[in-house]
Design an enzyme around this catalytic site. Structure first.
Site, short mmCIF file in Angstrom:
data_model
loop_
_atom_site.label_atom_id
_atom_site.label_comp_id
_atom_site.label_asym_id
_atom_site.label_seq_id
_atom_site.Cartn_x
_atom_site.Cartn_y
_atom_site.Cartn_z
N LYS A 1 0.81 -1.23 0.00
CA LYS A 1 0.00 0.00 0.00
C LYS A 1 0.84 1.27 0.00
O LYS A 1 2.02 1.27 0.30
CB LYS A 1 -1.01 -0.03 1.15
CG LYS A 1 -2.19 -0.93 0.79
CD LYS A 1 -3.31 -0.90 1.78
CE LYS A 1 -4.44 -1.83 1.25
NZ LYS A 1 -5.45 -2.09 2.26
N ARG B 1 -3.91 -9.87 4.83
CA ARG B 1 -4.34 -9.98 3.43
C ARG B 1 -3.15 -9.53 2.58
O ARG B 1 -2.77 -8.37 2.65
CB ARG B 1 -5.55 -9.08 3.22
CG ARG B 1 -6.15 -9.11 1.83
CD ARG B 1 -7.32 -8.14 1.73
NE ARG B 1 -7.90 -8.14 0.41
CZ ARG B 1 -7.42 -7.44 -0.62
NH1 ARG B 1 -6.34 -6.70 -0.47
NH2 ARG B 1 -8.01 -7.50 -1.80
N1 HH2 Z 1 -7.53 -3.68 0.72
C1 HH2 Z 1 -7.84 -3.68 -0.60
C2 HH2 Z 1 -8.97 -4.36 -1.07
N2 HH2 Z 1 -9.76 -5.05 -0.23
N3 HH2 Z 1 -10.25 -5.81 1.96
C3 HH2 Z 1 -9.96 -5.84 3.26
N4 HH2 Z 1 -10.73 -6.55 4.12
N5 HH2 Z 1 -8.89 -5.17 3.78
C4 HH2 Z 1 -8.06 -4.43 2.99
O1 HH2 Z 1 -7.09 -3.82 3.52
C5 HH2 Z 1 -8.34 -4.38 1.58
C6 HH2 Z 1 -9.47 -5.09 1.09
C7 HH2 Z 1 -6.94 -2.97 -1.57
O2 HH2 Z 1 -5.95 -3.80 -2.08
P1 HH2 Z 1 -6.03 -4.53 -3.53
O3 HH2 Z 1 -7.16 -5.48 -3.58
O4 HH2 Z 1 -4.71 -5.13 -3.84
O5 HH2 Z 1 -6.22 -3.32 -4.54
P2 HH2 Z 1 -7.46 -2.84 -5.40
O6 HH2 Z 1 -8.54 -2.44 -4.46
O7 HH2 Z 1 -6.89 -1.69 -6.20
O8 HH2 Z 1 -7.91 -4.00 -6.27
#
Ligand code: HH2
Length: 260
Positions: free
Chosen positions: A204, A238
């Site tokens: 992040k 995660r």
């Molecule tokens: N972070 C992201 C997405 N979903 N869900 C939970 N429970 N906690 C988190 O910290 C969280 C989440 C963001 O990360 P990522 O899925 O890699 O990115 P994007 O939202 O751009 O697909």
């Protein structure tokens, strides 16, 4: 929890796994690396991300879930939409990871209750389009804890069993670097909620702001924050890079707990 983003625009791996075959192969690799669970998502929630309609989101994730039947670990669907969650549950998912903590779609809580899914309730200030515009809190940890307590109540009022609920402070969702660090430092205060805690720091932006590293070079920062999150009370992390997180956590747990 290993992340499988079936999107063209996720902040760290957008477009890499939009092809279902690639997403399935990646997910299987994460399981071989030691993921206890997979989180499959078809909509990016990065700051400023464009919203995706339910039909498109469903079209992205269902073929991947179909290909993961029998993969050997529980799968969560990362969505705020009941139509997507329902299709994902029909295709074999058993958890719903909702960054809106069941506030986004009035039907999602009832669906989770009826299908007896696990549910992750995450804190977010505002929505992904606006959340990074000058976020402010009285006290970020108290505010997040109060919010999550209220969302646990709401989930239970909708018929979701308490023991199926996990909470997540939502690192990066309407938070400055200092807010994220404060939450990680005082994570133990969320234990008062008496629910397991999931934390997502992987790759992040706050890590980039601390280290000056681009998104693909944040593994060291991710590992440090994962280890400290677990030391401070997290029950799960995660992550995009499962093998490295697994080794780091095993080693940290051996040091902290005396086990191997
Ligand atoms: N972070 C992201 C997405 N979903 N869900 C939970 N429970 N906690 C988190 O910290 C969280 C989440 C963001 O990360 P990522 O899925 O890699 O990115 P994007 O939202 O751009 O697909």
């Amino acid at each position: 929890m290993g992340v499988v983003n079936v999107t063209p625009d996720s902040f760290s791996d957008g477009g890499e796994y939009l092809d279902p075959r690639r997403a399935i192969a990646h997910a299987e690799e994460l399981v071989r690396e030691g993921a206890d669970m997979l989180d499959v998502g078809g909509e990016s929630t990065r700051p400023g991300a464009a919203a995706v309609d339910a039909e498109e989101e469903r079209r992205r994730v269902v073929p991947v879930l179909d290909g993961l039947v029998g993969v050997g670990v529980p799968i969560s669907i990362d969505t705020s939409k009941s139509a997507v969650a329902e299709a994902a549950l029909d295709a074999g998912a058993s958890w719903v990871n909702d960054v809106s903590a069941l506030r986004g779609d009035p039907e999602l809580a009832a669906l989770c209750a009826e299908r007896r899914t696990g549910v992750v309730l995450m804190h977010m200030l505002g929505d992904p389009r606006t959340m990074q515009e000058d976020p402010r809190y009285e006290d970020v940890v108290d505010d997040v804890r109060r919010f999550l307590a209220e969302r646990i109540e709401a989930a239970m009022a909708a018929g979701i069993d308490e023991e199926r609920i996990w909470v997540d402070p939502g690192i990066g969702f309407g938070k400055t670097v200092e807010h994220n660090l404060e939450l990680l430092r005082r994570l133990g205060e969320l234990r008062e909620l008496d629910r397991p805690i999931l934390v997502g720091t992987s790759r992040k932006r706050f890590i980039g702001q601390i280290t000056g590293r681009e998104v693909g070079e944040r593994l060291g920062g991710t590992i440090a924050s994962n280890v400290l999150a677990v030391a401070n009370g997290a029950d799960g992390v995660r992550v995009h890079d499962v093998a490295a997180a697994r080794d780091a956590l095993r080693t940290a747990e051996a040091v902290l707990g005396g086990g191997g």
